[in-house]
Each structure stands twice: as structure tokens, then as C-alpha cells.
Design a protein around this motif. Structure first.
Motif, PDB file in Angstrom:
ATOM      1  N   UNK A   1       7.324   7.064  -5.809  1.00  0.00           N
ATOM      2  CA  UNK A   1       8.431   8.077  -5.954  1.00  0.00           C
ATOM      3  C   UNK A   1       9.618   7.199  -6.558  1.00  0.00           C
ATOM      4  N   UNK A   2       9.806   6.148  -6.047  1.00  0.00           N
ATOM      5  CA  UNK A   2      10.702   4.914  -6.507  1.00  0.00           C
ATOM      6  C   UNK A   2      10.688   4.585  -7.958  1.00  0.00           C
ATOM      7  N   UNK A   3       9.318   4.580  -8.309  1.00  0.00           N
ATOM      8  CA  UNK A   3       8.760   3.819  -9.319  1.00  0.00           C
ATOM      9  C   UNK A   3       9.251   4.959 -10.351  1.00  0.00           C
ATOM     10  N   UNK A   4       8.890   6.244  -9.999  1.00  0.00           N
ATOM     11  CA  UNK A   4       9.140   7.097 -11.000  1.00  0.00           C
ATOM     12  C   UNK A   4      10.681   7.257 -11.387  1.00  0.00           C
ATOM     13  N   UNK A   5      11.522   6.903 -10.509  1.00  0.00           N
ATOM     14  CA  UNK A   5      13.037   6.914 -10.701  1.00  0.00           C
ATOM     15  C   UNK A   5      13.417   5.870 -11.354  1.00  0.00           C
ATOM     16  N   UNK A   6      12.716   4.545 -11.392  1.00  0.00           N
ATOM     17  CA  UNK A   6      12.984   3.629 -12.041  1.00  0.00           C
ATOM     18  C   UNK A   6      12.309   3.386 -13.598  1.00  0.00           C
ATOM     19  N   UNK A   7      11.564   4.505 -14.079  1.00  0.00           N
ATOM     20  CA  UNK A   7      10.977   4.534 -15.210  1.00  0.00           C
ATOM     21  C   UNK A   7       9.568   4.026 -15.447  1.00  0.00           C
ATOM     22  N   UNK A   8       9.076   3.774 -14.341  1.00  0.00           N
ATOM     23  CA  UNK A   8       7.583   3.014 -14.427  1.00  0.00           C
ATOM     24  C   UNK A   8       6.567   4.187 -14.339  1.00  0.00           C
ATOM     25  N   UNK A   9       5.511   3.905 -15.358  1.00  0.00           N
ATOM     26  CA  UNK A   9       4.462   4.661 -15.474  1.00  0.00           C
ATOM     27  C   UNK A   9       3.391   3.943 -15.394  1.00  0.00           C
ATOM     28  N   UNK A  10       2.130   4.349 -14.599  1.00  0.00           N
ATOM     29  CA  UNK A  10       1.086   3.339 -14.392  1.00  0.00           C
ATOM     30  C   UNK A  10      -0.298   4.061 -14.420  1.00  0.00           C
ATOM     31  N   UNK A  11      -1.400   3.263 -14.607  1.00  0.00           N
ATOM     32  CA  UNK A  11      -2.604   3.616 -14.447  1.00  0.00           C
ATOM     33  C   UNK A  11      -2.933   2.751 -13.157  1.00  0.00           C
ATOM     34  N   UNK A  12      -3.413   3.497 -12.006  1.00  0.00           N
ATOM     35  CA  UNK A  12      -3.930   2.846 -10.901  1.00  0.00           C
ATOM     36  C   UNK A  12      -5.329   2.963 -10.719  1.00  0.00           C
ATOM     37  N   UNK A  13      -5.973   1.642 -10.860  1.00  0.00           N
ATOM     38  CA  UNK A  13      -7.505   1.499 -10.891  1.00  0.00           C
ATOM     39  C   UNK A  13      -7.802   1.486  -9.316  1.00  0.00           C
ATOM     40  N   UNK A  14      -9.036   2.337  -8.942  1.00  0.00           N
ATOM     41  CA  UNK A  14      -9.502   1.991  -7.663  1.00  0.00           C
ATOM     42  C   UNK A  14     -10.662   1.432  -7.572  1.00  0.00           C
ATOM     43  N   UNK A  15     -11.333   1.031  -6.576  1.00  0.00           N
ATOM     44  CA  UNK A  15     -12.392   0.043  -6.586  1.00  0.00           C
ATOM     45  C   UNK A  15     -13.468   0.748  -5.922  1.00  0.00           C
ATOM     46  N   UNK A  16     -13.584   1.787  -5.262  1.00  0.00           N
ATOM     47  CA  UNK A  16     -14.595   2.513  -4.620  1.00  0.00           C
ATOM     48  C   UNK A  16     -14.341   4.139  -4.747  1.00  0.00           C
ATOM     49  N   UNK A  17     -15.342   4.805  -4.913  1.00  0.00           N
ATOM     50  CA  UNK A  17     -15.017   6.259  -4.894  1.00  0.00           C
ATOM     51  C   UNK A  17     -14.141   6.949  -3.750  1.00  0.00           C
ATOM     52  N   UNK A  18     -14.255   6.685  -2.609  1.00  0.00           N
ATOM     53  CA  UNK A  18     -13.464   6.904  -1.440  1.00  0.00           C
ATOM     54  C   UNK A  18     -12.032   6.718  -1.714  1.00  0.00           C
ATOM     55  N   UNK A  19     -11.599   5.593  -2.366  1.00  0.00           N
ATOM     56  CA  UNK A  19     -10.425   5.290  -2.447  1.00  0.00           C
ATOM     57  C   UNK A  19      -9.783   6.179  -3.691  1.00  0.00           C
ATOM     58  N   UNK A  20     -10.616   6.382  -4.507  1.00  0.00           N
ATOM     59  CA  UNK A  20     -10.157   7.318  -5.404  1.00  0.00           C
ATOM     60  C   UNK A  20      -9.581   8.765  -5.034  1.00  0.00           C
ATOM     61  N   UNK A  21     -10.694   9.307  -4.142  1.00  0.00           N
ATOM     62  CA  UNK A  21     -10.353  10.499  -3.532  1.00  0.00           C
ATOM     63  C   UNK A  21      -9.070  10.453  -2.649  1.00  0.00           C
ATOM     64  N   UNK A  22      -9.064   9.430  -1.712  1.00  0.00           N
ATOM     65  CA  UNK A  22      -7.907   9.394  -1.066  1.00  0.00           C
ATOM     66  C   UNK A  22      -6.607   9.278  -1.683  1.00  0.00           C
TER      67      UNK A  22
END
Length: 258
Positions: free
Chosen positions: A22-43
Motif C-alpha cells: 500500500x505504501x509503495x503504491x503511494x510512492x509510485x512503485x509498480x512491481x512484478x512479484x515472483x513467487x517460489x512455489x505454487x502455495x506462495x502464489x495462491x497465498x
């Protein structure tokens, strides 16, 4: 406000990831978040629902494969989830140190992952991790048509100059962070990445359960962009515009039919 793009982070590792997003959005940060295992992606989908500045990628990290944290259930889950996942990553191969002992298993898993991507349909954005394995990775992905059918991204490329040239010829993008710029080899490669294939990354936070902040995040990105501008002899404003254009192009990609 200066727009900043992080094309390879692990915000789901942050214990306080929701508030950071939320704070990153206010700061103008856009990101691609990579996950390491499918359960992490779902959560992560649940944790970051509504965070429009964050795009999630479905991953099976080769480190998790090497130390046998990836099960048959995880692979089956990937095959199911990838049907509706425009972004995949990070996936790949890592033959450094003790991980070389799992080379056969890593190749088997990556073959299965990329085959699942093929079955799911073309047009995905795929983030690759390749350490001491760039040629093997490109051989495999090339044989399966991955580069031709999708938009690919090499995170923190660490191959030889010859492998780098081959990677450039695939049309893939390259995300550069401060750790890459901390080495002579990394700086040499970062200096010559074609403009249209250049991105920045933090690869942060580095560990699961970390406490992070949008301020630290933004500062790391800003420092990376300034260092790249100096290295490439570019005006800072021009580089920012270039990175925004490249990042937005990738983030706007979606798999056909999704």
C-alpha cells in the motif's frame, strides 16, 4: 512523483508485505512479484488482492527443487494454476555448488513446467533464474519454443559473454539490480543490454519473514536507476522513461484467452 518499476521482487517474503504494498503504491512503485512455489502464489493472491501496483507471477524456484521442497503435489498445482496465470516465475536452473547434484531433477522439473506453459497457451511473461546453467536453460527453452511463444525475462543474468549474446538474440529482457552492478562482470553486461530489453529489479526482500519498507524499496530502485544511467552514459530522465516504457509493455501482457 517519480514512477519506479521493480521487475523482479519477492514482496510475499515480507512479513509486513500488505502494508508495504500500500505504501509503495503511494510512492509510485509498480512491481512484478515472483513467487517460489505454487502455495506462495495462491497465498499472495489473497494477501495482495486489490493492490493494483503489484503483479504476481506463478513460480517454482530451482532452489526449492534442488533441496526437495517441491513435491509432486506442487507440480500438479502449477499445471493447474498456470492455465489462468499470465505471468510465470521464477523458474529455471541453478547448477552452482551443491545444487549441481540435483541437475537431472531440475531439468526434469523445468521441462515439465515449460510443457505446462505450452499446454496452457502462448503469450505469457516468463521470468528465468539461471546460474551456471544459462546454456542448458536456453537449450531447453529453445527446444520447447518458449522464447518464440512467450515474452521472457532473465533476472540477474550471470552467464558468460557468449551466453549473454545468445540470450540477447532470443529477444528476452534482462532485469538489473544492485547486486548485479556490484560485480565487474555484471556491470559489463548491464552496460550493453539493448535499450528495448533493459529492466531493473531489487530481488528483495531476500529472506522469508523479513520486515521491509516502501522507503527502503524506493531508495534501492532509485539508486539502481542512477547507477545504470551513469554506467550507460544516459541522462537520468531518458533512462527513467525507457524503463517505464519497457516495464509497462511487459506488465500489460496477458496470455491469449485469459
Amino acid at each position: 512523483m517519480e514512477a519506479l518499476f521493480d521487475m523482479h521482487c519477492h514482496l510475499d517474503f515480507a512479513e509486513n508485505g500488505e502494508s508495504v504494498a500500500r505504501a509503495a503504491a503511494d510512492a509510485g512503485i509498480t512491481a512484478l512479484c515472483c513467487t517460489v512455489i505454487p502455495s506462495s502464489y495462491v497465498s499472495a493472491q489473497e494477501r495482495f488482492a486489490g493492490c493494483g501496483n503489484l503483479t504476481l507471477a506463478l513460480g517454482v524456484h530451482p532452489w526449492w527443487v534442488a533441496d526437495e521442497r517441491v513435491s509432486e503435489v506442487d507440480l500438479a498445482r502449477f499445471e493447474n494454476l498456470v492455465q489462468d496465470a499470465p505471468f510465470v516465475g521464477e523458474i529455471g536452473l541453478d547448477f552452482a555448488g551443491d545444487r549441481r547434484a540435483s541437475k537431472k531433477r531440475q531439468v526434469e522439473v523445468l521441462t515439465r513446467l515449460l510443457s505446462a506453459v505450452n499446454t496452457a497457451g502462448d503469450g505469457r511473461v516468463i521470468t528465468f533464474h539461471g546460474v551456471r546453467a544459462a546454456s542448458a536453460l536456453m537449450d531447453l527453452a529453445g527446444n520447447l519454443g518458449t522464447f518464440a511463444k512467450n515474452t521472457c525475462l532473465f533476472h540477474w543474468f550471470q552467464g558468460s559473454p557468449e551466453e549473454f549474446g545468445r540470450a540477447v538474440s532470443t529477444g528476452a529482457c534482462f532485469s538489473v539490480g544492485m547486486r548485479m552492478l556490484a560485480t565487474e562482470k555484471g556491470r559489463a553486461l548491464a552496460a550493453v543490454i539493448p535499450d528495448a530489453q533493459l529492466l531493473v529489479e531489487t530481488d528483495s526482500p531476500a529472506q522469508e519473514g523479513s520486515v521491509w519498507s516502501a522507503d527502503v524499496w524506493g531508495q534501492e530502485l532509485a539508486n539502481t536507476v542512477r547507477s545504470l544511467a551513469d554506467l550507460r552514459g544516459m541522462e537520468l530522465a531518458r533512462l527513467r522513461e525507457l524503463l517505464a516504457r519497457n516495464s509497462e509493455r511487459l506488465l500489460s501482457c496477458s496470455a491469449s484467452g485469459l
